[in-house]
Scaffold this motif. Structure first.
Motif, short mmCIF file in Angstrom:
data_model
loop_
_atom_site.label_atom_id
_atom_site.label_comp_id
_atom_site.label_asym_id
_atom_site.label_seq_id
_atom_site.Cartn_x
_atom_site.Cartn_y
_atom_site.Cartn_z
N ILE A 4 55.77 39.13 38.66
CA ILE A 4 54.79 39.36 37.60
C ILE A 4 53.91 40.54 37.95
CG2 ILE A 4 52.78 38.35 36.41
CD1 ILE A 4 55.39 36.97 35.68
N VAL A 5 53.61 41.37 36.95
CA VAL A 5 52.60 42.41 37.07
C VAL A 5 51.54 42.15 36.00
CG1 VAL A 5 54.15 44.11 38.11
CG2 VAL A 5 53.88 44.06 35.62
N TYR A 6 50.38 42.79 36.16
CA TYR A 6 49.23 42.49 35.31
C TYR A 6 48.71 43.76 34.63
CZ TYR A 6 49.38 38.46 38.37
OH TYR A 6 49.80 37.37 39.09
N HIS A 7 48.25 43.56 33.41
CA HIS A 7 47.59 44.62 32.65
C HIS A 7 46.27 44.06 32.16
CE1 HIS A 7 47.47 48.22 30.03
NE2 HIS A 7 46.80 47.40 29.22
N GLY A 8 45.16 44.68 32.53
CA GLY A 8 43.84 44.21 32.12
C GLY A 8 43.36 44.90 30.86
N ASP A 33 50.49 44.91 40.47
CA ASP A 33 50.81 43.55 40.94
C ASP A 33 49.59 42.88 41.56
OD1 ASP A 33 50.66 45.00 43.30
OD2 ASP A 33 52.54 44.23 44.12
N ASN A 34 48.43 43.51 41.43
CA ASN A 34 47.19 43.02 42.01
C ASN A 34 46.21 42.62 40.89
OD1 ASN A 34 44.41 43.23 43.07
ND2 ASN A 34 45.43 43.85 44.97
N LYS A 35 45.87 41.33 40.81
CA LYS A 35 44.98 40.84 39.74
C LYS A 35 43.63 41.54 39.76
CE LYS A 35 46.60 36.14 38.89
NZ LYS A 35 46.22 34.72 38.93
N VAL A 36 43.08 41.77 40.95
CA VAL A 36 41.76 42.41 41.05
C VAL A 36 41.80 43.81 40.46
CG1 VAL A 36 40.00 43.28 42.65
CG2 VAL A 36 40.96 40.99 42.97
N VAL A 37 42.82 44.57 40.77
CA VAL A 37 42.95 45.92 40.24
C VAL A 37 43.04 45.87 38.71
CG1 VAL A 37 44.42 47.97 40.13
CG2 VAL A 37 43.94 46.89 42.33
N ALA A 38 43.84 44.95 38.18
CA ALA A 38 43.95 44.82 36.72
C ALA A 38 42.59 44.47 36.10
CB ALA A 38 44.99 43.77 36.36
N LEU A 80 43.61 39.28 31.16
CA LEU A 80 44.73 39.80 31.94
C LEU A 80 45.99 39.38 31.22
CD1 LEU A 80 44.33 39.29 35.78
CD2 LEU A 80 43.95 41.32 34.42
N TYR A 81 46.89 40.32 31.05
CA TYR A 81 48.19 40.05 30.46
C TYR A 81 49.22 40.04 31.59
CZ TYR A 81 46.05 40.72 25.94
OH TYR A 81 45.25 40.58 24.83
N ILE A 122 35.31 38.31 42.34
CA ILE A 122 34.79 37.63 43.54
C ILE A 122 35.67 36.43 43.91
CG2 ILE A 122 32.83 36.29 44.43
CD1 ILE A 122 31.03 38.25 42.74
N GLU A 123 36.05 35.64 42.93
CA GLU A 123 36.92 34.47 43.19
C GLU A 123 38.29 34.88 43.71
OE1 GLU A 123 36.22 31.15 43.32
OE2 GLU A 123 34.19 31.95 43.11
N GLU A 124 38.87 35.92 43.12
CA GLU A 124 40.19 36.41 43.58
C GLU A 124 40.12 36.91 45.02
OE1 GLU A 124 43.33 36.29 42.38
OE2 GLU A 124 42.54 35.11 40.72
#
Length: 128
Positions: A4-8, A33-38, A80-81, A122-124
């Motif tokens: 999975i990859v993410y798009h914010g 692939d990094n939730k924080v970056v998205a 986040l998608y 912060i949670e991630e």
């Protein structure tokens, strides 16, 4: 890229992501692939005037360039998608934590709502 990859995005009504011409003049869809970056890219700021995002040993590092700008930018809701990563790849001309797909449209697999981007970041980071 597998998985999975993410798009914010601040837009919660996206049914399909559409390719757009990027700064490197290629029509593509960006993800990571990094939730924080998205999450960091899910809001609009004034770029390098507000923050600096860099990669330190595979982790994003966020530098606040003006007092309280993190609260101004990230103290809001976002989405986040989740996308199938199979058409996404990293290329040398990209930032190290981003990937792109040359597909014209991609339908998200899932949408995750975050009531507060800063709290979510912060949670991630606590999970790492």
């Amino acid at each position: 890229m597998q998985g999975i990859v993410y798009h914010g995005s601040s837009n919660g009504d996206i049914e399909v992501l559409e390719a757009h011409k990027s700064t490197h003049q290629k029509s593509c869809i960006y993800a990571t692939d990094n939730k924080v970056v998205a999450l960091l890219f899910a809001c609009k700021g004034t770029g390098d005037l507000d923050t600096r995002i860099s990669n330190v040993n595979g982790k994003p590092e966020l530098i606040e360039r003006r007092p309280n700008v993190l609260n101004t930018l990230y103290n809001k809701s976002s989405f986040l998608y989740e996308l199938d990563g199979s058409t996404f790849n990293h290329y040398d001309y990209l930032w190290s934590l981003e990937v792109i797909s040359f597909e014209n449209v991609i339908k998200p697999l899932n949408k995750i709502y975050y009531p507060n981007i800063l709290d979510a970041i912060i949670e991630e980071e606590k999970k790492r």
